[in-house]
Scaffold this active site. Sequence first.
Site, mmCIF file in Angstrom:
data_model
loop_
_atom_site.group_PDB
_atom_site.id
_atom_site.type_symbol
_atom_site.label_atom_id
_atom_site.label_comp_id
_atom_site.label_asym_id
_atom_site.label_seq_id
_atom_site.Cartn_x
_atom_site.Cartn_y
_atom_site.Cartn_z
ATOM 1 N N ARG A 1 0.836 -1.194 0.000
ATOM 2 C CA ARG A 1 0.000 0.000 0.000
ATOM 3 C C ARG A 1 0.877 1.253 0.000
ATOM 4 O O ARG A 1 1.975 1.250 0.537
ATOM 5 C CB ARG A 1 -0.931 0.023 1.210
ATOM 6 N N LYS B 1 -8.607 -2.411 0.545
ATOM 7 C CA LYS B 1 -8.641 -1.496 1.683
ATOM 8 C C LYS B 1 -9.494 -0.256 1.416
ATOM 9 O O LYS B 1 -9.988 0.378 2.359
ATOM 10 C CB LYS B 1 -7.218 -1.091 2.072
ATOM 11 N N SER C 1 -1.314 -5.560 9.425
ATOM 12 C CA SER C 1 -0.775 -6.520 8.470
ATOM 13 C C SER C 1 0.539 -7.108 8.985
ATOM 14 O O SER C 1 1.418 -6.383 9.446
ATOM 15 C CB SER C 1 -0.539 -5.828 7.127
ATOM 16 N N LYS D 1 -2.913 -12.236 11.919
ATOM 17 C CA LYS D 1 -4.362 -12.431 11.884
ATOM 18 C C LYS D 1 -4.755 -13.626 11.023
ATOM 19 O O LYS D 1 -5.522 -14.488 11.442
ATOM 20 C CB LYS D 1 -5.065 -11.171 11.345
ATOM 21 N N ARG E 1 2.041 -12.053 -1.347
ATOM 22 C CA ARG E 1 0.650 -12.264 -0.945
ATOM 23 C C ARG E 1 -0.012 -13.374 -1.735
ATOM 24 O O ARG E 1 0.322 -13.627 -2.887
ATOM 25 C CB ARG E 1 -0.149 -10.974 -1.185
#
Length: 519
Positions: free
Chosen positions: A51, A189, A226, A230, A310
């Site tokens: 990001r 996001k 991040s 999680k 990712r």
Amino acid sequence: MDYDQKMLSKAGKVNYNLPVAVLAERTLLAGEGMLTASGALRVATGKYTGRSPNDKFVADSPATNGEIDWGNNKPISADKFARLYERMLDYAAGRELYVFDGFAGSGGERIAVRFINELAWQNLFVHQLFVRPDAPPADPRPDFTVICLPGFKADPARDGTNSEAFIILDFAARLVLIGGSQYAGEMKKSVFTYINYLMPKKGILSMHCSANIGAKGDTALFFGLSGTGKTTLSADPGRRLIGDDEHCWHDGGIFNVEGGCYAKCIKLKHETEPQIWEAIRFGAVLENVVVDEATREADFDSEAITENTRAAYPVDYIPGAVIPGVGGHPKTIVFLTADAFGVLPPVAKLSPEQAMYHFLSGYTSKLAGTERGITAPEATFSSCFGAPFLPLSPLAYAKLLGEKIAAHGTGVFLINTGWSGGPYGVGKRMSLPYTRAIVTAAIEGALDEVGYELDPVFNVQVPVSCPGVPAEVLKPRQTWADKAAYDKTAAELAARFVKNFVKFGKDVPPEITAAGPRG
């Protein structure tokens, strides 16, 4: 204005809601990616591999100006937003575009989201990440539209942006414009930011957290930025996954905002994270993972492109995932933090006041690659464990959390997945098996039956024992060779907590302020 229809009318060809196989085929034919040995698509996102918060703006519309927390959001004028949209229309003229119509929200509060993409793989990404309709919507008009044209680059002098890349949300127009960056996480996001604007106004708490549920129907939430764990910790073979990143808590319980998972996969191994490993198959999208050209095997250990590799896949790729993604009121909440200083205890039980303090503080370390320019862990405080995605004041979300914890008797734990035995560069990252054992003990109630000792610096109750974890690991000072260095570092971090919390001023009740570390 129907922003989506106006743009689509300019396109040369529009592909509506193509199935996974066709989108994968289009990706390969266009040279946007390659097929890996597992069947997943691998794509590269260019220089933007995370990001780009410095390139995110909120349109300063008269209709929403008084609602936005401008201390946490960068404004751009509504006129510049409109002119940029017009330039994107010109760019889209005659081009082939892809549309996906899906939903954000698995519960009754879901909103219809339309994505318009110029890249087939990005349309596959949102198809897998958001809730897919069972049939074409009766009303095709979306509640919110995301237009993502990475090939269109902004002119900072002309457009008022900071670079060629931009992510601009206009809450009044219910529209987000993305250009210059191929990183797909910007779309994900942006939708979450809109959810964070919309839901609290309805008395619903929107949360940056993962969630799972046990055999007895006990729901657990995992908050964290991040890279704090999680996705990894919520993908537990002994529990059913509800979702890995974004949820809402309303009067009926919780629901997943998304229909997929977006897992970090650096250092991914089958033996430690089998569910994520096995989810990386046909239909999944791998971002920036190094792949052997000859064998097409993914090298998950390589950081040659970025540490922020990712994997995106539907939530039902995880065995036993809860579909639709809903659960009851949480029995347990876990705040995950990756402490780069290596001084926070691996686990602490929080009182309601301490839970509010640590929710507002949102302490963790940004991990390498999750944002542009981050090359090593960097200590940060991110309110509500998600400040970049909060258009409203953090106090609005904290108030809702406090009310819901009190109403449902939810237990809260602070768990450190960061460093032990010293700071980053000296100590080691907390053992994943130990962290899993701590999470299991917290969720199953084993930590309710042990003794506790007060940590004099961080002012939290630390268990003296935990099944599956050596007692000395629970006390970080004992893991440091240099005890004086630990004391100094712990005092410095406590002081950072105190300094950060000053920004909330007198708007926070004194008992919550007093629940923090002794700085």
